[in-house]
Scaffold this motif. Sequence first.
Motif, PDB file in Angstrom:
ATOM      1  N   ASN A  83       0.875  -1.164   0.000  1.00  0.00           N
ATOM      2  CA  ASN A  83       0.000   0.000   0.000  1.00  0.00           C
ATOM      3  C   ASN A  83       0.918   1.221   0.000  1.00  0.00           C
ATOM      4  OD1 ASN A  83       0.766   0.494   2.687  1.00  0.00           O
ATOM      5  ND2 ASN A  83      -1.136  -0.294   3.545  1.00  0.00           N
ATOM      6  N   LYS A  84       0.381   2.396   0.272  1.00  0.00           N
ATOM      7  CA  LYS A  84       1.210   3.605   0.144  1.00  0.00           C
ATOM      8  C   LYS A  84       2.247   3.759   1.251  1.00  0.00           C
ATOM      9  CE  LYS A  84      -2.103   6.561   2.483  1.00  0.00           C
ATOM     10  NZ  LYS A  84      -2.968   7.706   2.421  1.00  0.00           N
ATOM     11  N   THR A  85       2.105   3.024   2.360  1.00  0.00           N
ATOM     12  CA  THR A  85       3.049   3.201   3.466  1.00  0.00           C
ATOM     13  C   THR A  85       3.996   2.025   3.699  1.00  0.00           C
ATOM     14  OG1 THR A  85       1.434   2.400   5.071  1.00  0.00           O
ATOM     15  CG2 THR A  85       1.523   4.785   4.712  1.00  0.00           C
ATOM     16  N   VAL A  86       3.698   0.845   3.143  1.00  0.00           N
ATOM     17  CA  VAL A  86       4.535  -0.320   3.454  1.00  0.00           C
ATOM     18  C   VAL A  86       4.504  -1.334   2.312  1.00  0.00           C
ATOM     19  CG1 VAL A  86       2.696  -1.636   4.610  1.00  0.00           C
ATOM     20  CG2 VAL A  86       5.083  -1.989   5.296  1.00  0.00           C
ATOM     21  N   THR A  87       5.611  -2.046   2.177  1.00  0.00           N
ATOM     22  CA  THR A  87       5.673  -3.259   1.365  1.00  0.00           C
ATOM     23  C   THR A  87       5.958  -4.394   2.336  1.00  0.00           C
ATOM     24  OG1 THR A  87       6.498  -2.108  -0.587  1.00  0.00           O
ATOM     25  CG2 THR A  87       6.842  -4.486  -0.499  1.00  0.00           C
ATOM     26  N   ALA A  88       5.060  -5.368   2.386  1.00  0.00           N
ATOM     27  CA  ALA A  88       5.195  -6.506   3.300  1.00  0.00           C
ATOM     28  C   ALA A  88       5.484  -7.755   2.476  1.00  0.00           C
ATOM     29  CB  ALA A  88       3.905  -6.690   4.098  1.00  0.00           C
ATOM     30  N   THR A  89       6.463  -8.538   2.914  1.00  0.00           N
ATOM     31  CA  THR A  89       6.821  -9.768   2.220  1.00  0.00           C
ATOM     32  C   THR A  89       6.739 -10.924   3.196  1.00  0.00           C
ATOM     33  OG1 THR A  89       8.311  -8.549   0.757  1.00  0.00           O
ATOM     34  CG2 THR A  89       8.600 -10.933   0.866  1.00  0.00           C
ATOM     35  N   ASP A  90       5.979 -11.958   2.836  1.00  0.00           N
ATOM     36  CA  ASP A  90       5.885 -13.186   3.622  1.00  0.00           C
ATOM     37  C   ASP A  90       6.579 -14.277   2.817  1.00  0.00           C
ATOM     38  OD1 ASP A  90       4.043 -11.445   4.828  1.00  0.00           O
ATOM     39  OD2 ASP A  90       2.822 -13.107   5.537  1.00  0.00           O
ATOM     40  N   ASP A  91       7.724 -14.739   3.303  1.00  0.00           N
ATOM     41  CA  ASP A  91       8.533 -15.745   2.625  1.00  0.00           C
ATOM     42  C   ASP A  91       8.464 -17.027   3.450  1.00  0.00           C
ATOM     43  OD1 ASP A  91      10.548 -17.293   1.419  1.00  0.00           O
ATOM     44  OD2 ASP A  91      11.826 -15.548   1.068  1.00  0.00           O
ATOM     45  N   MET A  92       7.945 -18.092   2.840  1.00  0.00           N
ATOM     46  CA  MET A  92       7.707 -19.342   3.554  1.00  0.00           C
ATOM     47  C   MET A  92       8.431 -20.485   2.856  1.00  0.00           C
ATOM     48  SD  MET A  92       3.604 -18.932   3.869  1.00  0.00           S
ATOM     49  CE  MET A  92       2.895 -17.315   4.095  1.00  0.00           C
ATOM     50  N   THR A  93       9.253 -21.204   3.629  1.00  0.00           N
ATOM     51  CA  THR A  93       9.959 -22.369   3.122  1.00  0.00           C
ATOM     52  C   THR A  93       9.520 -23.578   3.938  1.00  0.00           C
ATOM     53  OG1 THR A  93      11.835 -20.992   2.505  1.00  0.00           O
ATOM     54  CG2 THR A  93      12.230 -23.354   2.624  1.00  0.00           C
ATOM     55  N   PHE A  94       9.197 -24.675   3.247  1.00  0.00           N
ATOM     56  CA  PHE A  94       8.616 -25.857   3.872  1.00  0.00           C
ATOM     57  C   PHE A  94       9.586 -27.036   3.753  1.00  0.00           C
ATOM     58  CE2 PHE A  94       5.408 -23.114   2.106  1.00  0.00           C
ATOM     59  CZ  PHE A  94       4.424 -23.049   3.069  1.00  0.00           C
ATOM     60  N   THR A  95       9.774 -27.759   4.873  1.00  0.00           N
ATOM     61  CA  THR A  95      10.631 -28.937   4.884  1.00  0.00           C
ATOM     62  C   THR A  95       9.907 -30.051   5.629  1.00  0.00           C
ATOM     63  OG1 THR A  95      12.579 -27.497   4.995  1.00  0.00           O
ATOM     64  CG2 THR A  95      12.907 -29.826   5.511  1.00  0.00           C
ATOM     65  N   ALA A  96       9.749 -31.203   4.975  1.00  0.00           N
ATOM     66  CA  ALA A  96       9.129 -32.349   5.642  1.00  0.00           C
ATOM     67  C   ALA A  96      10.058 -32.841   6.740  1.00  0.00           C
ATOM     68  CB  ALA A  96       8.857 -33.461   4.636  1.00  0.00           C
ATOM     69  N   ARG A  97       9.523 -33.015   7.948  1.00  0.00           N
ATOM     70  CA  ARG A  97      10.295 -33.563   9.056  1.00  0.00           C
ATOM     71  C   ARG A  97       9.950 -35.025   9.292  1.00  0.00           C
ATOM     72  NH1 ARG A  97      13.748 -30.293  12.200  1.00  0.00           N
ATOM     73  NH2 ARG A  97      14.509 -28.885  10.602  1.00  0.00           N
ATOM     74  N   SER A  98       8.739 -35.404   8.885  1.00  0.00           N
ATOM     75  CA  SER A  98       8.274 -36.787   8.954  1.00  0.00           C
ATOM     76  C   SER A  98       7.107 -36.862   7.977  1.00  0.00           C
ATOM     77  CB  SER A  98       7.827 -37.147  10.380  1.00  0.00           C
ATOM     78  OG  SER A  98       6.551 -36.590  10.652  1.00  0.00           O
ATOM     79  N   PRO A  99       6.525 -38.024   7.776  1.00  0.00           N
ATOM     80  CA  PRO A  99       5.367 -38.085   6.866  1.00  0.00           C
ATOM     81  C   PRO A  99       4.185 -37.230   7.320  1.00  0.00           C
ATOM     82  CG  PRO A  99       6.271 -40.276   7.207  1.00  0.00           C
ATOM     83  CD  PRO A  99       6.979 -39.358   8.178  1.00  0.00           C
TER      84      PRO A  99
END
Length: 147
Positions: A83-99
């Motif tokens: 928007n006019k006051t902020v740029t927000a970035t959500d960066d998500m990385t997924f790693t399987a730990r078990s099934p």
Amino acid sequence: MLITVKRDILVGLPLGDLIAYMEDFSTTEEWDPGTVRCVRVGEGPVREGAEWRNTSRFRGRTSDLLYRLDIREPGRLVFVGENKTVTATDDMTFTARSPTTTLLAYTASFRFKGLARLAAPFLRSEFERLGDEVAAQLPSAAGRRQG
């Protein structure tokens, strides 16, 4: 000024199920305590370029951001809201730990624009608190959706 908050969140869902849950950004209503409303813009399958209108509440004020899915790769999603006051970035990385368990490495970054940049140094602690709340809420919210 950039504020970055990182959390590693262990979620009791298989890798594919958690990615499917998170790629629909409208689910932020369920796991992000700052989100008041989040609605998909347009229709069709979720893919890079898909957009959502997000209304958030922060420090008693609401603001609207238009988010888009910028990166959709195996094991990684990146959403960028502006928007006019902020740029927000959500960066998500997924790693399987078990099934049945997935580790989500979640990074939220906020770059303030204009006069809002002056307040940014004083907001870090509140963004850290929100990061803690996301880490607490997300596993159960994702589990309820899949259950």
